[in-house]
Design a protein around this motif. Sequence first.
Motif, PDB file in Angstrom:
ATOM      1  N   ALA A 188      40.509 117.492  76.810  1.00 12.17           N
ATOM      2  CA  ALA A 188      39.130 117.852  76.487  1.00 12.17           C
ATOM      3  C   ALA A 188      38.839 117.727  74.993  1.00 12.17           C
ATOM      4  CB  ALA A 188      38.828 119.273  76.952  1.00 12.17           C
ATOM      5  N   HIS A 189      39.905 117.683  74.184  1.00 18.75           N
ATOM      6  CA  HIS A 189      39.735 117.583  72.730  1.00 18.75           C
ATOM      7  C   HIS A 189      40.743 116.589  72.158  1.00 18.75           C
ATOM      8  CE1 HIS A 189      36.952 121.000  72.563  1.00 18.75           C
ATOM      9  NE2 HIS A 189      37.765 121.619  73.408  1.00 18.75           N
ATOM     10  N   LYS A 281      44.747 133.168  60.477  1.00 18.96           N
ATOM     11  CA  LYS A 281      43.934 132.992  59.282  1.00 18.96           C
ATOM     12  C   LYS A 281      43.227 131.651  59.386  1.00 18.96           C
ATOM     13  CE  LYS A 281      46.989 135.719  56.293  1.00 18.96           C
ATOM     14  NZ  LYS A 281      47.810 135.743  55.055  1.00 18.96           N
ATOM     15  N   GLY A 282      42.205 131.478  58.594  1.00 17.15           N
ATOM     16  CA  GLY A 282      41.430 130.252  58.649  1.00 17.15           C
ATOM     17  C   GLY A 282      42.276 129.014  58.470  1.00 17.15           C
ATOM     18  N   SER A 283      41.987 127.974  59.237  1.00 17.88           N
ATOM     19  CA  SER A 283      42.715 126.714  59.143  1.00 17.88           C
ATOM     20  C   SER A 283      41.836 125.612  58.585  1.00 17.88           C
ATOM     21  CB  SER A 283      43.235 126.309  60.522  1.00 17.88           C
ATOM     22  OG  SER A 283      42.147 126.114  61.422  1.00 17.88           O
ATOM     23  N   GLY A 284      40.729 126.017  57.953  1.00 18.20           N
ATOM     24  CA  GLY A 284      39.813 125.020  57.420  1.00 18.20           C
ATOM     25  C   GLY A 284      39.108 124.236  58.497  1.00 18.20           C
ATOM     26  N   GLY A 285      39.012 124.848  59.677  1.00 18.77           N
ATOM     27  CA  GLY A 285      38.358 124.169  60.788  1.00 18.77           C
ATOM     28  C   GLY A 285      39.249 123.199  61.521  1.00 18.77           C
ATOM     29  N   LYS A 286      40.491 123.073  61.095  1.00 20.41           N
ATOM     30  CA  LYS A 286      41.408 122.147  61.752  1.00 20.41           C
ATOM     31  C   LYS A 286      42.017 122.757  63.002  1.00 20.41           C
ATOM     32  CE  LYS A 286      42.938 119.516  57.688  1.00 20.41           C
ATOM     33  NZ  LYS A 286      44.123 119.106  56.889  1.00 20.41           N
ATOM     34  N   SER A 287      42.241 121.918  63.989  1.00 23.52           N
ATOM     35  CA  SER A 287      42.941 122.333  65.201  1.00 23.52           C
ATOM     36  C   SER A 287      44.435 122.422  64.910  1.00 23.52           C
ATOM     37  CB  SER A 287      42.705 121.314  66.311  1.00 23.52           C
ATOM     38  OG  SER A 287      43.311 120.075  65.953  1.00 23.52           O
ATOM     39  N   LEU A 288      45.186 122.942  65.885  1.00 26.32           N
ATOM     40  CA  LEU A 288      46.639 122.998  65.743  1.00 26.32           C
ATOM     41  C   LEU A 288      47.215 121.582  65.619  1.00 26.32           C
ATOM     42  CD1 LEU A 288      49.384 124.443  65.814  1.00 26.32           C
ATOM     43  CD2 LEU A 288      49.232 124.409  68.321  1.00 26.32           C
TER      44      LEU A 288
END
Length: 410
Positions: A188-189, A281-288
Amino acid sequence: MRSIRPPLAARRGGSARRRTSPVLAAVGLVAALTLTATACDSGGADTASGEPTATASQGGDGKIQIPDDIKNKLKEHGIDIDKWKHGAWKNWDKDEWLRQADDFVNPIIKGLWDPSRMRRADDPDKNKGVDDNDLSGDQGVTDPEPAAVTAQAVKTAYHANVPEAGKVFFDSPEGTMVCSATVVEDPAHPGKSNLVWTAGHCVHAGKKGGWYRNIAFVPSYNDQGRTEAQLQNAPRQEVAPYGVWWSDWAQTSDQWIEQGGPTGGQGASYDYAVLHVTPEKGSGGKSLEETVGSALPVNFNAPAVPKVSSITATGYPAAAPFDGQRMYQCTDRPSRLSVAQADPTMYRIGCTMTGGSSGGGWVATGSDGKRALVSNTSIGPVKFGWLAGPRLGDVAKGVYDSVSAKFAGR
Protein backbone atom coordinates in the motif's frame (compact mmCIF):
# COMPACT_ATOMS: atom_id res chain seq x y z
CA MET A 1 21.92 -14.25 36.91
CA ARG A 2 19.66 -17.27 37.10
CA SER A 3 20.52 -20.78 38.18
CA ILE A 4 20.24 -23.55 35.61
CA ARG A 5 17.75 -26.36 36.02
CA PRO A 6 18.16 -29.33 33.66
CA PRO A 7 15.46 -29.52 30.95
CA LEU A 8 12.69 -31.97 31.74
CA ALA A 9 13.62 -33.90 28.62
CA ALA A 10 17.11 -34.48 29.94
CA ARG A 11 15.79 -35.61 33.31
CA ARG A 12 13.25 -37.96 31.77
CA GLY A 13 15.47 -39.25 29.01
CA GLY A 14 13.05 -37.99 26.36
CA SER A 15 13.35 -35.33 23.68
CA ALA A 16 11.86 -31.88 23.56
CA ARG A 17 11.78 -28.75 21.48
CA ARG A 18 12.03 -25.23 22.75
CA ARG A 19 10.51 -22.10 21.43
CA THR A 20 13.55 -20.15 20.22
CA SER A 21 12.11 -17.46 22.23
CA PRO A 22 12.27 -13.94 23.09
CA VAL A 23 14.69 -13.38 25.89
CA LEU A 24 13.91 -12.15 29.36
CA ALA A 25 15.59 -8.84 30.11
CA ALA A 26 16.23 -7.89 33.72
CA VAL A 27 15.02 -4.35 34.17
CA GLY A 28 17.41 -3.15 36.82
CA LEU A 29 20.32 -4.31 38.95
CA VAL A 30 18.13 -5.67 41.74
CA ALA A 31 15.90 -7.54 39.30
CA ALA A 32 18.90 -8.89 37.44
CA LEU A 33 20.45 -10.29 40.59
CA THR A 34 17.35 -11.59 42.31
CA LEU A 35 15.24 -12.91 39.45
CA THR A 36 15.11 -16.65 39.97
CA ALA A 37 12.11 -18.13 38.24
CA THR A 38 10.61 -15.77 35.71
CA ALA A 39 12.64 -16.64 32.64
CA CYS A 40 10.23 -17.36 29.87
CA ASP A 41 9.49 -17.66 26.19
CA SER A 42 6.98 -15.21 24.82
CA GLY A 43 4.70 -17.96 23.58
CA GLY A 44 3.15 -18.17 27.02
CA ALA A 45 6.37 -19.74 28.26
CA ASP A 46 7.16 -22.74 30.31
CA THR A 47 5.77 -22.94 33.80
CA ALA A 48 7.53 -20.33 35.93
CA SER A 49 6.90 -18.57 39.20
CA GLY A 50 7.51 -15.06 40.41
CA GLU A 51 6.04 -11.63 39.80
CA PRO A 52 6.60 -9.42 36.76
CA THR A 53 9.77 -7.40 37.18
CA ALA A 54 9.37 -4.80 34.45
CA THR A 55 9.06 -1.18 35.47
CA ALA A 56 8.21 1.76 33.24
CA SER A 57 10.52 4.73 32.83
CA GLN A 58 8.74 7.41 30.88
CA GLY A 59 11.46 9.93 30.08
CA GLY A 60 11.82 13.53 31.15
CA ASP A 61 8.26 14.76 30.71
CA GLY A 62 6.62 11.50 31.80
CA LYS A 63 4.02 11.94 29.08
CA ILE A 64 2.45 9.21 27.01
CA GLN A 65 1.17 9.48 23.47
CA ILE A 66 -2.14 7.74 22.97
CA PRO A 67 -4.02 8.09 19.66
CA ASP A 68 -7.79 8.48 19.94
CA ASP A 69 -8.50 5.01 18.57
CA ILE A 70 -6.28 3.45 21.24
CA LYS A 71 -7.87 5.62 23.95
CA ASN A 72 -11.27 4.36 22.88
CA LYS A 73 -10.05 0.77 22.81
CA LEU A 74 -8.68 1.09 26.34
CA LYS A 75 -11.93 2.62 27.53
CA GLU A 76 -13.91 -0.21 25.93
CA HIS A 77 -12.00 -2.64 28.11
CA GLY A 78 -12.37 -0.55 31.25
CA ILE A 79 -8.70 0.46 31.31
CA ASP A 80 -7.95 3.82 32.91
CA ILE A 81 -5.59 5.76 30.63
CA ASP A 82 -3.98 7.83 33.39
CA LYS A 83 -3.33 4.73 35.45
CA TRP A 84 -1.97 2.91 32.38
CA LYS A 85 0.67 5.57 31.74
CA HIS A 86 1.74 5.42 35.39
CA GLY A 87 2.37 1.69 35.32
CA ALA A 88 -1.04 0.02 35.12
CA TRP A 89 0.20 -1.80 32.01
CA LYS A 90 2.06 -4.07 34.44
CA ASN A 91 -1.27 -5.55 35.58
CA TRP A 92 -1.46 -8.91 33.86
CA ASP A 93 -4.71 -10.00 35.48
CA LYS A 94 -6.40 -12.39 33.08
CA ASP A 95 -9.43 -10.12 32.82
CA GLU A 96 -7.26 -7.22 31.66
CA TRP A 97 -4.82 -9.15 29.47
CA LEU A 98 -6.34 -8.39 26.10
CA ARG A 99 -6.45 -11.52 23.97
CA GLN A 100 -8.61 -11.29 20.85
CA ALA A 101 -7.20 -10.37 17.45
CA ASP A 102 -8.78 -6.90 17.46
CA ASP A 103 -7.84 -6.11 21.07
CA PHE A 104 -4.29 -4.95 20.39
CA VAL A 105 -3.32 -1.68 22.10
CA ASN A 106 0.22 -0.36 22.50
CA PRO A 107 0.51 3.32 23.51
CA ILE A 108 3.93 4.95 23.19
CA ILE A 109 5.68 5.54 26.52
CA LYS A 110 8.50 7.95 25.73
CA GLY A 111 11.89 6.92 27.02
CA LEU A 112 10.75 3.50 28.24
CA TRP A 113 13.21 1.72 25.97
CA ASP A 114 16.42 3.36 27.16
CA PRO A 115 19.82 1.77 26.40
CA SER A 116 20.04 0.01 29.77
CA ARG A 117 16.61 -1.57 29.46
CA MET A 118 17.32 -2.71 25.91
CA ARG A 119 20.75 -4.07 26.78
CA ARG A 120 19.83 -6.33 29.71
CA ALA A 121 18.79 -9.42 27.78
CA ASP A 122 19.15 -12.84 29.41
CA ASP A 123 18.87 -16.54 28.59
CA PRO A 124 15.21 -17.68 28.58
CA ASP A 125 16.06 -21.35 29.16
CA LYS A 126 17.78 -20.90 32.51
CA ASN A 127 16.06 -21.76 35.77
CA LYS A 128 13.15 -23.50 34.13
CA GLY A 129 12.60 -26.83 32.56
CA VAL A 130 11.41 -27.31 29.01
CA ASP A 131 8.24 -29.38 28.76
CA ASP A 132 8.84 -32.87 27.42
CA ASN A 133 6.54 -32.63 24.42
CA ASP A 134 8.09 -35.31 22.23
CA LEU A 135 7.57 -34.73 18.53
CA SER A 136 9.94 -37.40 17.27
CA GLY A 137 8.76 -39.62 14.47
CA ASP A 138 7.15 -38.77 11.14
CA GLN A 139 4.13 -36.49 11.20
CA GLY A 140 3.60 -35.50 7.63
CA VAL A 141 7.01 -35.12 5.99
CA THR A 142 10.06 -34.85 8.23
CA ASP A 143 13.61 -35.16 6.96
CA PRO A 144 16.58 -36.28 9.08
CA GLU A 145 17.81 -33.70 11.55
CA PRO A 146 20.31 -31.39 9.83
CA ALA A 147 23.91 -31.03 10.94
CA ALA A 148 24.54 -27.99 13.09
CA VAL A 149 25.75 -24.89 11.26
CA THR A 150 27.83 -22.48 13.32
CA ALA A 151 26.28 -19.02 13.43
CA GLN A 152 28.53 -16.35 11.94
CA ALA A 153 28.77 -12.81 13.30
CA VAL A 154 27.45 -10.23 10.84
CA LYS A 155 30.07 -7.70 9.79
CA THR A 156 29.63 -4.18 11.08
CA ALA A 157 28.16 -1.81 10.46
CA TYR A 158 25.03 -3.98 10.50
CA HIS A 159 23.13 -1.37 8.54
CA ALA A 160 25.58 -1.69 5.66
CA ASN A 161 25.09 -5.45 5.45
CA VAL A 162 21.58 -6.29 6.70
CA PRO A 163 19.73 -2.95 6.89
CA GLU A 164 16.33 -4.61 7.24
CA ALA A 165 17.19 -6.49 10.46
CA GLY A 166 16.66 -5.39 14.05
CA LYS A 167 15.30 -6.29 17.46
CA VAL A 168 11.81 -6.25 18.93
CA PHE A 169 11.42 -5.32 22.61
CA PHE A 170 8.28 -5.91 24.67
CA ASP A 171 6.93 -6.60 28.14
CA SER A 172 5.29 -9.84 29.27
CA PRO A 173 3.98 -11.09 32.63
CA GLU A 174 7.45 -12.55 33.24
CA GLY A 175 9.37 -9.35 32.52
CA THR A 176 10.99 -7.55 29.62
CA MET A 177 11.82 -9.61 26.52
CA VAL A 178 13.40 -9.40 23.08
CA CYS A 179 12.99 -11.00 19.68
CA SER A 180 14.45 -10.39 16.23
CA ALA A 181 12.59 -8.93 13.24
CA THR A 182 12.77 -7.69 9.65
CA VAL A 183 11.55 -4.60 7.77
CA VAL A 184 9.33 -5.77 4.90
CA GLU A 185 7.73 -4.02 1.95
CA ASP A 186 4.22 -2.58 2.16
CA PRO A 187 2.17 -2.95 -1.05
CA ALA A 188 0.00 0.00 0.00
CA HIS A 189 3.03 2.28 0.42
CA PRO A 190 5.74 1.33 -2.10
CA GLY A 191 9.13 2.56 -0.97
CA LYS A 192 7.65 3.90 2.25
CA SER A 193 6.90 0.84 4.35
CA ASN A 194 6.33 0.89 8.10
CA LEU A 195 5.83 -2.89 8.31
CA VAL A 196 7.95 -5.27 10.37
CA TRP A 197 7.85 -9.09 10.23
CA THR A 198 8.46 -11.21 13.34
CA ALA A 199 7.17 -14.35 15.08
CA GLY A 200 3.65 -14.63 16.46
CA HIS A 201 4.98 -15.64 19.87
CA CYS A 202 6.88 -12.33 20.02
CA VAL A 203 3.62 -10.36 20.19
CA HIS A 204 0.99 -12.75 21.58
CA ALA A 205 1.18 -15.51 24.20
CA GLY A 206 -1.04 -17.93 22.26
CA LYS A 207 -3.85 -20.04 23.64
CA LYS A 208 -3.13 -19.34 27.31
CA GLY A 209 -2.57 -15.60 27.13
CA GLY A 210 -2.99 -12.39 25.18
CA TRP A 211 -1.13 -9.50 23.57
CA TYR A 212 2.19 -8.40 24.99
CA ARG A 213 2.77 -4.74 25.80
CA ASN A 214 5.14 -1.88 25.00
CA ILE A 215 6.15 -3.56 21.73
CA ALA A 216 8.86 -1.61 19.89
CA PHE A 217 11.29 -2.27 17.04
CA VAL A 218 14.90 -1.06 16.93
CA PRO A 219 16.46 -1.43 13.46
CA SER A 220 20.22 -2.14 13.35
CA TYR A 221 20.37 -2.45 17.12
CA ASN A 222 23.99 -1.89 18.30
CA ASP A 223 25.00 -1.13 14.71
CA GLN A 224 28.72 -1.16 15.47
CA GLY A 225 28.61 -4.52 17.27
CA ARG A 226 29.89 -3.18 20.60
CA THR A 227 30.47 -5.60 23.45
CA GLU A 228 28.30 -5.69 26.57
CA ALA A 229 31.00 -3.78 28.45
CA GLN A 230 31.32 -1.14 25.74
CA LEU A 231 27.56 -0.60 25.78
CA GLN A 232 27.40 0.09 29.52
CA ASN A 233 27.52 3.86 29.05
CA ALA A 234 26.59 4.07 25.39
CA PRO A 235 24.11 6.81 24.43
CA ARG A 236 20.77 5.85 22.95
CA GLN A 237 21.90 7.09 19.54
CA GLU A 238 24.61 4.43 19.45
CA VAL A 239 22.35 1.63 20.65
CA ALA A 240 19.42 2.64 18.44
CA PRO A 241 20.97 4.67 15.59
CA TYR A 242 17.78 4.64 13.52
CA GLY A 243 15.45 5.28 16.41
CA VAL A 244 12.88 3.34 18.39
CA TRP A 245 9.72 2.49 16.44
CA TRP A 246 6.60 1.60 18.42
CA SER A 247 4.05 -0.83 17.08
CA ASP A 248 0.72 0.94 16.68
CA TRP A 249 -0.79 -2.26 15.32
CA ALA A 250 0.13 -5.93 15.38
CA GLN A 251 -1.50 -8.94 13.82
CA THR A 252 -0.78 -12.65 14.03
CA SER A 253 -2.64 -15.68 12.74
CA ASP A 254 -5.87 -16.88 14.34
CA GLN A 255 -4.20 -20.28 14.48
CA TRP A 256 -1.41 -18.94 16.69
CA ILE A 257 -3.89 -17.22 19.02
CA GLU A 258 -5.97 -20.40 19.31
CA GLN A 259 -3.22 -23.04 19.34
CA GLY A 260 0.09 -21.39 20.19
CA GLY A 261 2.11 -22.86 23.05
CA PRO A 262 5.58 -22.44 24.53
CA THR A 263 7.09 -25.80 23.59
CA GLY A 264 6.70 -28.78 21.31
CA GLY A 265 5.88 -26.76 18.24
CA GLN A 266 2.26 -26.00 19.18
CA GLY A 267 1.01 -23.55 16.54
CA ALA A 268 4.53 -23.24 15.10
CA SER A 269 3.38 -23.66 11.50
CA TYR A 270 1.46 -20.40 11.90
CA ASP A 271 3.95 -18.61 14.17
CA TYR A 272 4.35 -15.26 12.40
CA ALA A 273 3.20 -11.69 12.90
CA VAL A 274 3.25 -8.33 11.16
CA LEU A 275 3.71 -5.04 13.00
CA HIS A 276 2.91 -1.57 11.77
CA VAL A 277 5.26 0.87 13.48
CA THR A 278 5.58 4.59 14.13
CA PRO A 279 8.64 6.48 15.43
CA GLU A 280 8.84 7.40 19.10
CA LYS A 281 10.44 10.66 18.05
CA GLY A 282 9.99 12.55 14.83
CA SER A 283 11.56 10.97 11.75
CA GLY A 284 11.27 14.03 9.56
CA GLY A 285 8.26 12.50 7.90
CA LYS A 286 10.26 9.52 6.70
CA SER A 287 8.90 6.00 6.84
CA LEU A 288 10.83 3.14 8.44
CA GLU A 289 11.87 1.88 4.99
CA GLU A 290 13.14 5.33 4.01
CA THR A 291 14.94 5.66 7.33
CA VAL A 292 16.87 2.39 7.05
CA GLY A 293 17.05 2.48 3.26
CA SER A 294 15.61 -0.94 2.53
CA ALA A 295 12.71 -3.37 2.97
CA LEU A 296 12.40 -6.98 1.84
CA PRO A 297 9.59 -8.39 -0.28
CA VAL A 298 7.76 -11.39 1.18
CA ASN A 299 7.39 -14.57 -0.86
CA PHE A 300 4.12 -16.31 -0.06
CA ASN A 301 4.71 -18.93 -2.74
CA ALA A 302 8.08 -20.16 -1.54
CA PRO A 303 9.24 -23.17 -3.54
CA ALA A 304 9.28 -26.72 -2.21
CA VAL A 305 12.28 -27.61 -0.07
CA PRO A 306 14.11 -29.59 -2.79
CA LYS A 307 14.05 -26.47 -4.98
CA VAL A 308 15.60 -24.14 -2.37
CA SER A 309 19.39 -24.17 -2.54
CA SER A 310 19.91 -22.14 0.63
CA ILE A 311 18.23 -19.98 3.25
CA THR A 312 19.90 -17.39 5.46
CA ALA A 313 18.47 -16.77 8.93
CA THR A 314 19.36 -13.57 10.80
CA GLY A 315 18.93 -12.76 14.46
CA TYR A 316 20.27 -11.53 17.77
CA PRO A 317 20.80 -14.74 19.82
CA ALA A 318 21.07 -14.06 23.55
CA ALA A 319 21.20 -17.43 25.30
CA ALA A 320 24.70 -18.76 26.01
CA PRO A 321 27.18 -18.64 24.40
CA PHE A 322 25.77 -15.39 22.96
CA ASP A 323 24.95 -12.19 24.84
CA GLY A 324 22.15 -10.72 22.74
CA GLN A 325 24.06 -7.63 21.73
CA ARG A 326 25.34 -8.76 18.33
CA MET A 327 23.76 -9.88 15.09
CA TYR A 328 24.44 -13.36 13.66
CA GLN A 329 23.46 -15.38 10.61
CA CYS A 330 23.24 -19.02 9.53
CA THR A 331 23.08 -20.19 5.93
CA ASP A 332 22.04 -23.75 5.07
CA ARG A 333 20.09 -25.81 2.56
CA PRO A 334 16.67 -26.34 4.17
CA SER A 335 15.00 -29.63 5.00
CA ARG A 336 11.44 -30.39 6.12
CA LEU A 337 9.88 -30.63 9.57
CA SER A 338 6.27 -31.59 10.22
CA VAL A 339 4.92 -30.92 13.71
CA ALA A 340 1.33 -31.95 13.00
CA GLN A 341 -0.18 -33.95 10.16
CA ALA A 342 -2.76 -31.29 9.34
CA ASP A 343 -0.40 -28.30 9.54
CA PRO A 344 1.91 -27.00 6.79
CA THR A 345 5.37 -28.55 6.79
CA MET A 346 8.02 -26.18 8.13
CA TYR A 347 11.45 -25.27 6.82
CA ARG A 348 14.35 -26.47 8.98
CA ILE A 349 18.03 -25.52 8.82
CA GLY A 350 21.12 -26.30 10.84
CA CYS A 351 22.00 -23.32 13.05
CA THR A 352 23.53 -22.73 16.47
CA MET A 353 21.68 -19.47 17.18
CA THR A 354 19.89 -19.51 20.52
CA GLY A 355 17.07 -17.74 22.37
CA GLY A 356 16.53 -14.17 21.19
CA SER A 357 16.78 -15.14 17.51
CA SER A 358 13.02 -15.81 17.40
CA GLY A 359 11.21 -13.81 14.76
CA GLY A 360 14.37 -13.16 12.77
CA GLY A 361 13.91 -13.23 9.01
CA TRP A 362 14.72 -16.19 6.77
CA VAL A 363 15.78 -14.98 3.34
CA ALA A 364 16.15 -16.91 0.07
CA THR A 365 17.21 -15.79 -3.39
CA GLY A 366 14.70 -16.58 -6.11
CA SER A 367 15.26 -17.66 -9.68
CA ASP A 368 15.11 -13.97 -10.60
CA GLY A 369 18.14 -13.31 -8.39
CA LYS A 370 16.16 -11.22 -5.93
CA ARG A 371 16.15 -11.76 -2.17
CA ALA A 372 12.84 -12.26 -0.36
CA LEU A 373 11.69 -13.19 3.11
CA VAL A 374 10.33 -16.76 3.11
CA SER A 375 10.04 -17.53 6.84
CA ASN A 376 11.05 -16.53 10.36
CA THR A 377 12.66 -18.34 13.26
CA SER A 378 10.08 -20.15 15.40
CA ILE A 379 11.35 -23.26 17.18
CA GLY A 380 14.50 -25.32 17.77
CA PRO A 381 15.68 -28.25 19.88
CA VAL A 382 16.52 -28.15 23.57
CA LYS A 383 20.16 -28.65 22.63
CA PHE A 384 20.83 -25.94 20.10
CA GLY A 385 21.78 -27.07 16.61
CA TRP A 386 18.88 -26.35 14.29
CA LEU A 387 16.02 -23.90 13.76
CA ALA A 388 12.62 -24.29 12.14
CA GLY A 389 10.36 -21.67 10.61
CA PRO A 390 6.86 -21.66 9.09
CA ARG A 391 6.22 -21.85 5.36
CA LEU A 392 4.41 -18.71 4.27
CA GLY A 393 1.19 -19.35 2.40
CA ASP A 394 -2.35 -17.98 2.19
CA VAL A 395 -2.82 -17.53 5.94
CA ALA A 396 0.41 -15.56 6.25
CA LYS A 397 -0.54 -13.45 3.24
CA GLY A 398 -3.89 -12.73 4.84
CA VAL A 399 -2.19 -11.38 7.96
CA TYR A 400 0.19 -9.27 5.89
CA ASP A 401 -2.48 -7.89 3.56
CA SER A 402 -4.75 -7.05 6.48
CA VAL A 403 -2.14 -4.89 8.21
CA SER A 404 -1.21 -3.20 4.94
CA ALA A 405 -4.86 -2.46 4.15
CA LYS A 406 -5.52 -1.06 7.64
CA PHE A 407 -3.04 1.74 7.01
CA ALA A 408 -3.50 2.08 3.25
CA GLY A 409 -5.17 5.48 3.43
CA ARG A 410 -2.86 6.97 6.03
